[in-house]
Every structure is written in structure tokens, then in C-alpha cells.
Design a protein around this motif. Structure first.
Motif, PDB file in Angstrom:
ATOM      1  N   TYR A 169      -6.625  -3.969   0.681  1.00 36.34           N
ATOM      2  CA  TYR A 169      -8.006  -3.931   1.177  1.00 36.34           C
ATOM      3  C   TYR A 169      -8.277  -5.190   1.998  1.00 36.34           C
ATOM      4  O   TYR A 169      -7.752  -6.257   1.700  1.00 36.34           O
TER       5      TYR A 169
ATOM      6  N   GLY B 156     -15.681   4.185  -3.764  1.00 32.30           N
ATOM      7  CA  GLY B 156     -15.684   2.733  -3.938  1.00 32.30           C
ATOM      8  C   GLY B 156     -16.265   2.311  -5.259  1.00 32.30           C
ATOM      9  O   GLY B 156     -16.894   3.103  -5.959  1.00 32.30           O
TER      10      GLY B 156
ATOM     11  N   ASP C 217     -14.149  -0.467  -1.193  1.00 30.95           N
ATOM     12  CA  ASP C 217     -14.268   0.946  -0.837  1.00 30.95           C
ATOM     13  C   ASP C 217     -13.134   1.357   0.090  1.00 30.95           C
ATOM     14  O   ASP C 217     -12.636   0.553   0.867  1.00 30.95           O
ATOM     15  N   VAL C 218     -12.783   2.645   0.012  1.00 22.08           N
ATOM     16  CA  VAL C 218     -11.914   3.216   1.047  1.00 22.08           C
ATOM     17  C   VAL C 218     -12.650   4.408   1.624  1.00 22.08           C
ATOM     18  O   VAL C 218     -13.206   5.239   0.901  1.00 22.08           O
TER      19      VAL C 218
ATOM     20  N   GLU D 234       0.843  -1.182   0.000  1.00 19.90           N
ATOM     21  CA  GLU D 234       0.000   0.000   0.000  1.00 19.90           C
ATOM     22  C   GLU D 234       0.880   1.233   0.000  1.00 19.90           C
ATOM     23  O   GLU D 234       1.988   1.211   0.531  1.00 19.90           O
TER      24      GLU D 234
ATOM     25  N   LYS E 265      -9.753   0.593   4.330  1.00 22.56           N
ATOM     26  CA  LYS E 265      -9.845  -0.014   3.000  1.00 22.56           C
ATOM     27  C   LYS E 265     -10.489  -1.379   3.159  1.00 22.56           C
ATOM     28  O   LYS E 265      -9.832  -2.307   3.623  1.00 22.56           O
TER      29      LYS E 265
ATOM     30  N   ASN F 203      -6.786   7.535  -4.037  1.00 27.31           N
ATOM     31  CA  ASN F 203      -7.727   6.419  -3.858  1.00 27.31           C
ATOM     32  C   ASN F 203      -8.503   6.137  -5.136  1.00 27.31           C
ATOM     33  O   ASN F 203      -8.703   4.987  -5.516  1.00 27.31           O
TER      34      ASN F 203
ATOM     35  N   GLU G 130      -6.301   4.408  -7.484  1.00 19.09           N
ATOM     36  CA  GLU G 130      -6.052   3.031  -7.059  1.00 19.09           C
ATOM     37  C   GLU G 130      -7.202   2.114  -7.478  1.00 19.09           C
ATOM     38  O   GLU G 130      -6.994   0.966  -7.878  1.00 19.09           O
TER      39      GLU G 130
END
Lengths: 453, 453
Positions: B38, B338, B150-151, A394, B123, B159, B162
Motif C-alpha cells: 500500500y 478498506g 483501502d484498495v 504483493e 492500494k 483484498n 489481505e
């Protein structure tokens, strides 16, 4: 309009750490089932109530979760439906579906519905949730997973032996010491025939089970209290006092049960099965236990129960052979044998004995600390390369304070952090810090990759 | 008393072959989510209706499956409850719980309930079933899996990037060619501000989306029909005709939207995000698409949609940023982003394009043919040894006819059968037969093992 959130009683949320541990158990089970050629199926959470009702006894019917029909569910309800003891009747008027109560009845339903596609012997496993409107208490939930493995459509006793091998493989992988207790319904029937007391077989096994605690006199007294005549108790005595290893016990039983054809058949089955276990060089203790009487209303041959040697928690796996599972749905003469693993109890045993491997806790191998836009730009291609190599990494999504970023790594139990500042960028290096020891080194990319592999 | 078994409409059984294929998709998703750090959670199938009601609009409330209270559920129901349009009111009297409708609301509930344990940015991924009392039709089920990643608790646009990387990784692994369409709610808001028509933003995107089909004149006509004045349509024209690559489009938009602070913020967000995608060397096509307007009632920033390039099936992944997910449960100012993968549609795409690898179909590598007791005894230790080496093998459980045993191997798509008769036992060898080619060889145990590894 904020509301304080809650969940229904008897059901649970599972956190990432709990999920990792649970998946460790589920994956071990599934991998082992596949190793033995069993295949997974899934059935829907909802079944028609007509499929479920009457399959689990009166008590079971009450524990079914029923689903309200959608649309105008109450259109055929009349005031009279509300009167007196009519709740049950009313529920059938407004609910057609219920949640799965176990995996066995849906499996039987599946086999009958798909009998033309299924190849027999059908070796199937199923890992799914079941729901029961039980009173919640410690260790008892309203939603929990069952992990069932069954073979259906074969009478061969090699199947029974294979299930014991599966038990051995699973618990060796999980590092749990277990003992497999095995009985045979036909032997119990033989004993009942011997004294002509078919109704009292459960009373008898319960009494015999107390031998260690209350001694022979205690057991005999209990049998008397259960209205078993002195004459019959005299016949039972050698069975109560049965001792020695399984072979010796079977030899003794063979003499005692010589008058019962069914009893002798049970003994023969047990001999064949134990012989298979010897051939496959089983190493976990497997013993004949006449007091094992679970599922007497449906098992027809072998009965299994697996106990942890180190934690007192009841049975963590159990099962047996049933000769007519699919008969209720119209497909006769299909014999099956299966066992079910209790994931929640296995989890509790592993927690108590601290058996979950360290590596189970976190999936992320390293956190790249975020120092700002320039460092992000420099690091991102390397982060991507590590992931391409299958390494879970990460990058902290923003340039937060160092303390916060390290705290994040700590909470997630991420073993390494990678720090890249001006120095590292100039020298094309990475500072890698081991969180537990606090040690850190400067390394090149290839070395970093190897370290994290 | 046999009954012909059936299952409720809109739900499905999954056979071993279907499960293997589905698991191939689920495993790819889960492995990828973990690769990006995650973590998995699970929430209960049942939530309190108070958690679910009012979260999915009026239509959504109707589609919730409600669970009848257990015990004497009807005790407080009176005849008046049955009258008129009272079905809805009655249901709240007899049902406290409902089945999960999506994974987003339970996730919000989870975060609020566990806010003291959760480490932010959180995450999380979640792969679980959801239930909707929708009218079943082709491709639409009443029970299906959602796969959400989702984060939450981070505003950083890294994010967003990502998540696009996750999309890239998943679809490369699955071998599906996709295009990622990206929009930003703030840009749409900017456009609405520009012409002072906040209510008509959906109408506008729907109209613009038809440019290829109906041409500029068609679009303009449609906008007129939607009661947008000629003056405002004139302002929209350069947006409708926006062309070129994403950078060019953003530059043009910046000029057009120069009066809207929100619009300019949206453009800046998009620039940052696309810049991250460049840094991570994303290779799948990612394009700005102003007509993307999914989830307008809750997305506040980026909006994503992923489409298969080769199969016309609608979006197979979608999502976006929402600035106040947990507010409904009392935890304010937690922003999240997300995406959700549609497993059923991905499955259909892979089936249509024949993308499932051959190896997915069977888990068993070889079947040992059963010739009888003597051969069983000779073979069983070798079968056990192969399993110890992690090779999935089966021994047919009884000495059935050869044709039946080979038919079994064939149906289960087991690639090899192993035959051991008198000859083989005497020479300590195994005949291995490849099912597809029919070729066979005699080999020693080590060679057999290598062949099956």
C-alpha cells in the motif's frame, strides 16, 4: 447528482511518488534531529485567536485562517456589525479559533502552558503544517509543512554550533551542497550605534549586499539616497569593503566597532561559535555575512541562512537566537535559538538536481503474478513468509491478463515480478523476472528471499 | 501584556513522551501497510464545502468546521441573512472551505480528480488528522488522526483477506491480543428479505446481539416490541440461535437463506474469504458475527470489526467493502474495501496493558556531562564521531552543576551519562555511568561506541 470535484486554491494533493520523496526529506530531518537529542512535540492545528492575533504584525493577522464558531454562530451578530469597515470586528464575533500560522508561537504557548513538565534546556523539534491565506503563486502555498528545531532555556553558544552541525548532517545525507551564512544581530546593532542610525540598519544591509553587483560607488550612492550623511558613509566604508576569511573580518570589525559594547559582544559570540564549529570539524562552508538581516524584529543574537550552492532558490533553512520568545505569554527570560527547514524548497532543489535515490520511488519489492485459484493457493503461504521476513511483496488480487498485471508492476515501479505456473509448482521453484532488464531466472524459495532482501 | 495561554477545548498538545509512543503506533501501521504494497497519499486539510456537505448526513454537516473566507468576507451579507434560522444559510455565504471530516470522502475526491494517473487496483493508505465539532468528552476529540488503508478498483476477495492479514501483522507487532469479527452486508440483506423487513435489520441485529445477556426469551420479546410478527420471529429463531464455528454457521445459514439470492452470494463471499485466511495461515481468531452491523448505509459486502481481548474499549479497527465510493463524484462502478485503525484507542489499550517498549521513551542514548571549556573541546570530536555512527548523543550545552546535568539525563530517561575529567583526558578514556543501576566503568572510545550502539 455527481459534481466535478476540485480542491481549494493554494493547497495540494500528494501522490504516492510525491509522498515517498517528501517522506525521504522528513525522515532525514527527523532522524537527524533525534541524533542530536531533540524531541518531537505536536500542537493542535487550531489555536485560540487570542493566541495568534497580534503576533505576526498587521499583515499576518490578515493572513490567518479563521474558523467559524460551531452551533448558532451568528446569534450575537446585529445588523450594525455588517456596516462599513467592520469585517474584522465581525470576524471576532463569529470566530474564536484560527489555524496555526507558524510553529514558533504555538511552541512558545506550549512551553508556557507546560513549564512545569518541560525539562530545560528543552530541545524540541516539530514537523507540522501551517496555513496562510496568502495569494497562491509558484512555490507559495496556503498549506505547507514547517520543520522547526529549537533549544530553549540555554544561553550557551554551543547550541548555535549544534544547529550548524544539524544543517551539515541533514544536507550531507540529502547530498545537497550548501553554504551557511551567519550574522549576529548585536554586530548589526553595533554598526547602527557607530553611526547613530538605528532605524536604517535594514537599508544599510540591503545596500551593502549589492556590492558585487553595483560596485562601491553604487553602494555609496544608494546610502546617500537613503539619507545617510557623507560623514557617516565614510565611517561605513571599511565595513562595506570588509573582506578576507571570517577570522580576518572579525578582527577588522573588532577595531571598527571598538566603541560599541553590544557590537563587541556580538563579535565575541561569533568567535566562540566559530571556534565550536572548528572543534566539531565542520566541513561545509560557514561564513560571516553582514548583509544577512532576516527576522531583525525578533532575533537578538546569531542569524542563520543556508543556501544551495547549485540551485538559485533563496534560503532553504534559516533561523537565529531570540531572547524573549515566551515573554508574550508571561514567562520571562527564556532565551532560545532555532532553525527552520523549508521542505518544499528542499524538495524542489532535489528534483532539479535529480538527487532522490532510486529506491525512494517504490516500497513494493516484488509482485506475484496471479494465474488463478490453484496458483494463488500455492503462492499465498510464500507471500506471507516473505512479508514475515520484512520484504514488501504483493500478489495481484485476481487472475487478470498478464499484460495488465505487468503494467501494474511497471506503473508502481516494482523492480521484480514472480511467476509461478504448473512447471514451477511441480518443481517447487519460482521464476523471478527483473522488470528493468527483462532477465529472468528460476530459483528456490531461499534464493528468492535473498534476492529480494 | 502577557496573557495566560490556553488551547481550544477538544484539541491536544502532545509531549515528547506521548509523541514517541504515538509514533511507535503510527510507524508500525505505516510499515505494515507498505509491507503489503500500500502506498501513502495526503490530501489537504481544507476541502471545498461543496465536496464535504451532504456526505455525512445532516448531523455530520453540523459537525463540519467551516473556514471563514479571507478578505472582505461579509461584503455580500445583508441584514436579512441574520434573521431567524438563517445561521446555516449565512455560513454558506461567508465560508467556502471546511476542514476534512474523515479520510474517505477526500480519498474518493482524490481518485476521481486523479483517475488518469492512478493505477488500479489502487492500494493506498492515509494517516492524517480529521476535525469534528463534536461535544468533547473522554476519548472523543475535535482533532484526531485516522489511519485508513483501502484498495479500490478490484472486486477480488483476496483484498478482504489481505486486510485481515494486515490486522494480524499490526497487532502482533504491537503485542495486542485481538479478535476479528466479520459479517457480510449481503447476508444481512438476505435475512431481511427472508422476513420482508428491510427497514428493521438494525433492530434485529441489536436484539440478537443481546442473546448472551437477556437469553432467547428476552430477544424474542424485544423483537416483538419492534413490531415484528410472531410468524417472522419464528423464521428468525434458528438465526438467533446460530452456533458452532464459522463453517458450521455458514452451512446452517445457507439452508435458512436458500430463498435469497443476495444472501447466498454473501455466504459464498464469506466462504471464499475464510478460505483465503486459511491459506495464509492466519493465527488470530476470526469469527463470523451476524450482529455486526456498522456502516450499513454504505457497506455492500464484508464488514469488519476488531476488538481487544483484554481491554473493554469498543472497536479498535473497523471497515468493510463499499461498491460505489466514487459515484458521488461522477466515477461509477469502482468497488473498494478498506479498514481504519483508531490510533487513540490503540494508544489507550497499550497504556492500560503497559505494552509500550522501554526503548520507545527516549531517543538519546547518552549525555556527555559538561565540565567546562577544556573538557568540551576534548569531547566534542568524540560526540561528533558517535553521531556519525548513528548513535544519538548529547553534550550538556554548558558547565552547569553536576546535579542539574544528571537531573536532565534522568528526566529525559537517557540511559547513560559519559563523564570526562582531567583523569580521563590524560588516559584517553571515558567514564560511562548507567543511570538506572548507578554502575560506572572506564572505557576506551571503541568500547564506548559498542556499549552505546
Amino acid at each position: 447528482m455527481a459534481q466535478a470535484p476540485s480542491i481549494p486554491k493554494g493547497v495540494r494533493d500528494f501522490s504516492p511518488v510525491e509522498m515517498n520523496k517528501r517522506n525521504y526529506i522528513f525522515d532525514t530531518l527527523k532522524d537527524t534531529f533525534k541524533l542530536f537529542g531533540y524531541e518531537q512535540i505536536e500542537t493542535p492545528s487550531m489555536e485560540n485567536l487570542s493566541t495568534l492575533l497580534g503576533k505576526y504584525g498587521e499583515e499576518g493577522d490578515k493572513l490567518l485562517f479563521k474558523i467559524l464558531n460551531s452551533g448558532d454562530f451568528a446569534k450575537s451578530v446585529v445588523a450594525a456589525d455588517l456596516e462599513g469597515e467592520n469585517s474584522n470586528f465581525l470576524s471576532t464575533k463569529i470566530c474564536e479559533k484560527g489555524l496555526r500560522y507558524d510553529l514558533t508561537v504555538p511552541f512558545a504557548r506550549y512551553v508556557v502552558m507546560h513549564q512545569n513538565e518541560v525539562v530545560f534546556p528543552f530541545k524540541r523539534f516539530q514537523v507540522q503544517q501551517v496555513w496562510r491565506a496568502d495569494r497562491p503563486q509558484k512555490g507559495r502555498y496556503r498549506e505547507f509543512y514547517q520543520c522547526d528545531v529549537d533549544v530553549i532555556g540555554s544561553n550557551a553558544l554551543l547550541n548555535e554550533a549544534e544547529l550548524v552541525q544539524i544543517v551539515e548532517t541533514v544536507y550531507k545525507k540529502l547530498n545537497i551542497n550548501v553554504t551557511v551564512k551567519i550574522n549576529n544581530r548585536k554586530i548589526l546593532t553595533g554598526i547602527a550605534e557607530l553611526i547613530d542610525e538605528a532605524d536604517k540598519i535594514t537599508d544599510i544591509t540591503v545596500a551593502i549586499d549589492k556590492l558585487d553587483k553595483i560596485g562601491l560607488d553604487g553602494v555609496l550612492k544608494e546610502l546617500q539616497e537613503r539619507q545617510i550623511s557623507d560623514e557617516k558613509i565614510e565611517i561605513l566604508k571599511p565595513i562595506i569593503l570588509l573582506s578576507g576569511d571570517t577570522e580576518l573580518k572579525l578582527n577588522t570589525l573588532e577595531k571598527i566597532l571598538s566603541v560599541s559594547e553590544t557590537g563587541l559582544k556580538g563579535i565575541k559570540e561569533m568567535r566562540t561559535m566559530f571556534n565550536y564549529l572548528k572543534m566539531t570539524k565542520i566541513t561545509i562552508p560557514c561564513e560571516l555575512d553582514l548583509t544577512l538581516a532576516r527576522g531583525l524584529n525578533y532575533y537578538t543574537g546569531a542569524i542563520f541562512e543556508v543556501k544551495s550552492d547549485d540551485v538559485q532558490i533563496g534560503s532553504i533553512t534559516g533561523g537565529g537566537r531570540y531572547d524573549d520568545l515566551t515573554g508574550i505569554f508571561g514567562l520571562k527570560n527564556i532565551s532560545g535559538v532555532g532553525i527552520s527547514f523549508g521542505a518544499d524548497r528542499i524538495y524542489d532543489v532535489m528534483e532539479q538536481l535529480n538527487l532522490f535515490p532510486e529506491t525512494v520511488v517504490s516500497s513494493t519489492k516484488a509482485l506475484f503474478v496471479n494465474f488463478g485459484a490453484k496458483e494463488e493457493a500455492w503462492n499465498l503461504p510464500f507471500v506471507a513468509k516473505l512479508r514475515d521476513a520484512g520484504i514488501s511483496v504483493e500478489m495481484y488480487p485476481e487472475a487478470a491478463k498478464m499484460k495488465k498485471q505487468l503494467g501494474y508492476a511497471d506503473s508502481k515501479k516494482i523492480p521484480f515480478v514472480v511467476l509461478v505456473g504448473e512447471d514451477e509448482m511441480n518443481s517447487n521453484q519460482f521464476t523471478i523476472k527483473e522488470m528493468e532488464s527483462g532477465e529472468q531466472w528460476k530459483v528456490g524459495f531461499e534464493e528468492l528471499k535473498i534476492k529480494l532482501l
